[in-house]
Design a protein around this motif. Structure first.
Motif, PDB file in Angstrom:
ATOM      1  N   LEU A  29     -28.177 -20.655  14.861  1.00 19.86           N
ATOM      2  CA  LEU A  29     -28.942 -19.897  15.849  1.00 19.86           C
ATOM      3  C   LEU A  29     -30.292 -19.502  15.273  1.00 19.86           C
ATOM      4  N   HIS A  30     -30.292 -19.039  14.035  1.00 19.68           N
ATOM      5  CA  HIS A  30     -31.554 -18.656  13.386  1.00 19.68           C
ATOM      6  C   HIS A  30     -32.515 -19.843  13.325  1.00 19.68           C
ATOM      7  N   GLU A  31     -31.989 -20.990  12.956  1.00 17.84           N
ATOM      8  CA  GLU A  31     -32.821 -22.196  12.878  1.00 17.84           C
ATOM      9  C   GLU A  31     -33.375 -22.575  14.255  1.00 17.84           C
ATOM     10  N   GLN A  32     -32.543 -22.501  15.275  1.00 15.51           N
ATOM     11  CA  GLN A  32     -32.987 -22.830  16.628  1.00 15.51           C
ATOM     12  C   GLN A  32     -34.043 -21.837  17.129  1.00 15.51           C
ATOM     13  N   LEU A  33     -33.862 -20.553  16.822  1.00 15.51           N
ATOM     14  CA  LEU A  33     -34.831 -19.548  17.259  1.00 15.51           C
ATOM     15  C   LEU A  33     -36.192 -19.750  16.601  1.00 15.51           C
ATOM     16  N   GLN A  34     -36.215 -20.343  15.423  1.00 16.79           N
ATOM     17  CA  GLN A  34     -37.489 -20.623  14.764  1.00 16.79           C
ATOM     18  C   GLN A  34     -38.197 -21.818  15.408  1.00 16.79           C
ATOM     19  N   GLN A  35     -37.440 -22.683  16.059  1.00 15.11           N
ATOM     20  CA  GLN A  35     -37.999 -23.902  16.631  1.00 15.11           C
ATOM     21  C   GLN A  35     -38.239 -23.831  18.134  1.00 15.11           C
ATOM     22  N   ARG A  36     -37.496 -22.992  18.835  1.00 20.89           N
ATOM     23  CA  ARG A  36     -37.537 -22.983  20.291  1.00 20.89           C
ATOM     24  C   ARG A  36     -37.763 -21.569  20.833  1.00 20.89           C
ATOM     25  N   MET A  37     -38.333 -21.527  22.025  1.00 22.57           N
ATOM     26  CA  MET A  37     -38.540 -20.251  22.705  1.00 22.57           C
ATOM     27  C   MET A  37     -37.211 -19.670  23.181  1.00 22.57           C
ATOM     28  N   GLY A  38     -36.402 -20.500  23.817  1.00 31.42           N
ATOM     29  CA  GLY A  38     -35.140 -20.037  24.370  1.00 31.42           C
ATOM     30  C   GLY A  38     -33.967 -20.822  23.830  1.00 31.42           C
ATOM     31  N   VAL A  39     -32.888 -20.128  23.596  1.00 28.39           N
ATOM     32  CA  VAL A  39     -31.660 -20.734  23.099  1.00 28.39           C
ATOM     33  C   VAL A  39     -30.522 -20.186  23.956  1.00 28.39           C
ATOM     34  N   VAL A  40     -29.593 -21.056  24.323  1.00 26.52           N
ATOM     35  CA  VAL A  40     -28.442 -20.651  25.117  1.00 26.52           C
ATOM     36  C   VAL A  40     -27.190 -20.775  24.262  1.00 26.52           C
ATOM     37  N   LEU A  41     -26.436 -19.683  24.166  1.00 28.88           N
ATOM     38  CA  LEU A  41     -25.140 -19.709  23.503  1.00 28.88           C
ATOM     39  C   LEU A  41     -24.091 -19.867  24.595  1.00 28.88           C
ATOM     40  N   VAL A  42     -23.316 -20.938  24.529  1.00 25.24           N
ATOM     41  CA  VAL A  42     -22.366 -21.261  25.580  1.00 25.24           C
ATOM     42  C   VAL A  42     -20.951 -21.213  25.020  1.00 25.24           C
ATOM     43  N   GLY A  43     -20.044 -20.654  25.788  1.00 25.35           N
ATOM     44  CA  GLY A  43     -18.640 -20.622  25.398  1.00 25.35           C
ATOM     45  C   GLY A  43     -17.880 -19.696  26.322  1.00 25.35           C
ATOM     46  N   PRO A  44     -16.559 -19.771  26.263  1.00 23.77           N
ATOM     47  CA  PRO A  44     -15.754 -18.894  27.122  1.00 23.77           C
ATOM     48  C   PRO A  44     -15.872 -17.432  26.701  1.00 23.77           C
ATOM     49  N   SER A  45     -15.480 -16.556  27.599  1.00 21.83           N
ATOM     50  CA  SER A  45     -15.480 -15.123  27.302  1.00 21.83           C
ATOM     51  C   SER A  45     -14.626 -14.855  26.070  1.00 21.83           C
ATOM     52  N   GLY A  46     -15.112 -13.987  25.207  1.00 21.21           N
ATOM     53  CA  GLY A  46     -14.358 -13.605  24.024  1.00 21.21           C
ATOM     54  C   GLY A  46     -14.421 -14.600  22.877  1.00 21.21           C
ATOM     55  N   SER A  47     -15.310 -15.593  22.978  1.00 20.90           N
ATOM     56  CA  SER A  47     -15.378 -16.614  21.918  1.00 20.90           C
ATOM     57  C   SER A  47     -16.324 -16.241  20.778  1.00 20.90           C
ATOM     58  N   GLY A  48     -17.025 -15.104  20.898  1.00 17.94           N
ATOM     59  CA  GLY A  48     -17.856 -14.633  19.796  1.00 17.94           C
ATOM     60  C   GLY A  48     -19.345 -14.870  19.952  1.00 17.94           C
ATOM     61  N   LYS A  49     -19.802 -15.216  21.150  1.00 16.87           N
ATOM     62  CA  LYS A  49     -21.232 -15.486  21.360  1.00 16.87           C
ATOM     63  C   LYS A  49     -22.077 -14.246  21.035  1.00 16.87           C
ATOM     64  N   SER A  50     -21.688 -13.111  21.552  1.00 16.82           N
ATOM     65  CA  SER A  50     -22.460 -11.884  21.326  1.00 16.82           C
ATOM     66  C   SER A  50     -22.399 -11.453  19.867  1.00 16.82           C
TER      67      SER A  50
END
Length: 155
Positions: A29-50
């Motif tokens: 995620l850190h690497e993606q945030l350095q390269q892109r404006m927006g990043v989407v974390l996708v997964g079911p509820s309770g999978s640890g995205k937050s």
């Protein structure tokens, strides 16, 4: 301080079990945030995205990088409350939650990183409004026609 080490320390401080895949996801995620404006974390509820973005934010603070966050659930409010609206009687513009956050982050100095986090289900109704922000232009066009230019310190 090494980011990986800071992530491990953060997990321990938050009384979280250190899961190697979660540490790897936070680094990705850190690497993606350095390269892109927006990043989407996708997964079911309770999978640890937050948890992934929370431990990354805390770890970055340990590495002396300030990250301000503005979190909202776009599905929990009508589009006008999220993006703002024009009062048809007075022709006066009222900012929504997202547009108000956008105004706040562009006022920050370049050394302060800001994350606008839309925590909730992706819906075409609100994500479509972010198309111009998420492309290389980094420009939010509000329903009023006003445009807000985001800098490289904003995700």
């Amino acid at each position: 301080v090494d980011l990986r080490q800071a992530l491990l320390e953060t997990c321990q401080e938050m009384n979280l079990e250190v899961i190697e895949s979660q540490i790897r996801k936070a680094l990705e995620l850190h690497e993606q945030l350095q390269q892109r404006m927006g990043v989407v974390l996708v997964g079911p509820s309770g999978s640890g995205k937050s948890i992934v973005w929370r431990i990354l934010r805390s770890a970055l603070a340990k590495c002396k990088q300030t990250v301000k966050q503005y979190t909202m659930n776009p599905k929990a409010m009508p589009r006008t409350q999220l993006l703002g609206h024009i009062d048809m009687d007075t022709r006066e513009w009222s900012d929504g939650v997202l547009t108000n956050s956008a105004r706040q982050v562009v006022r920050e100095t370049i050394d302060v990183h800001s994350w606008i986090i839309c925590d909730g289900d992706i819906d075409p109704e609100w994500i479509e409004s972010l198309n111009s922000v998420l492309d290389d232009n980094r420009l939010l066009t509000m329903p009023s026609g006003e445009r807000i230019q985001f800098g490289p310190n904003i995700n």
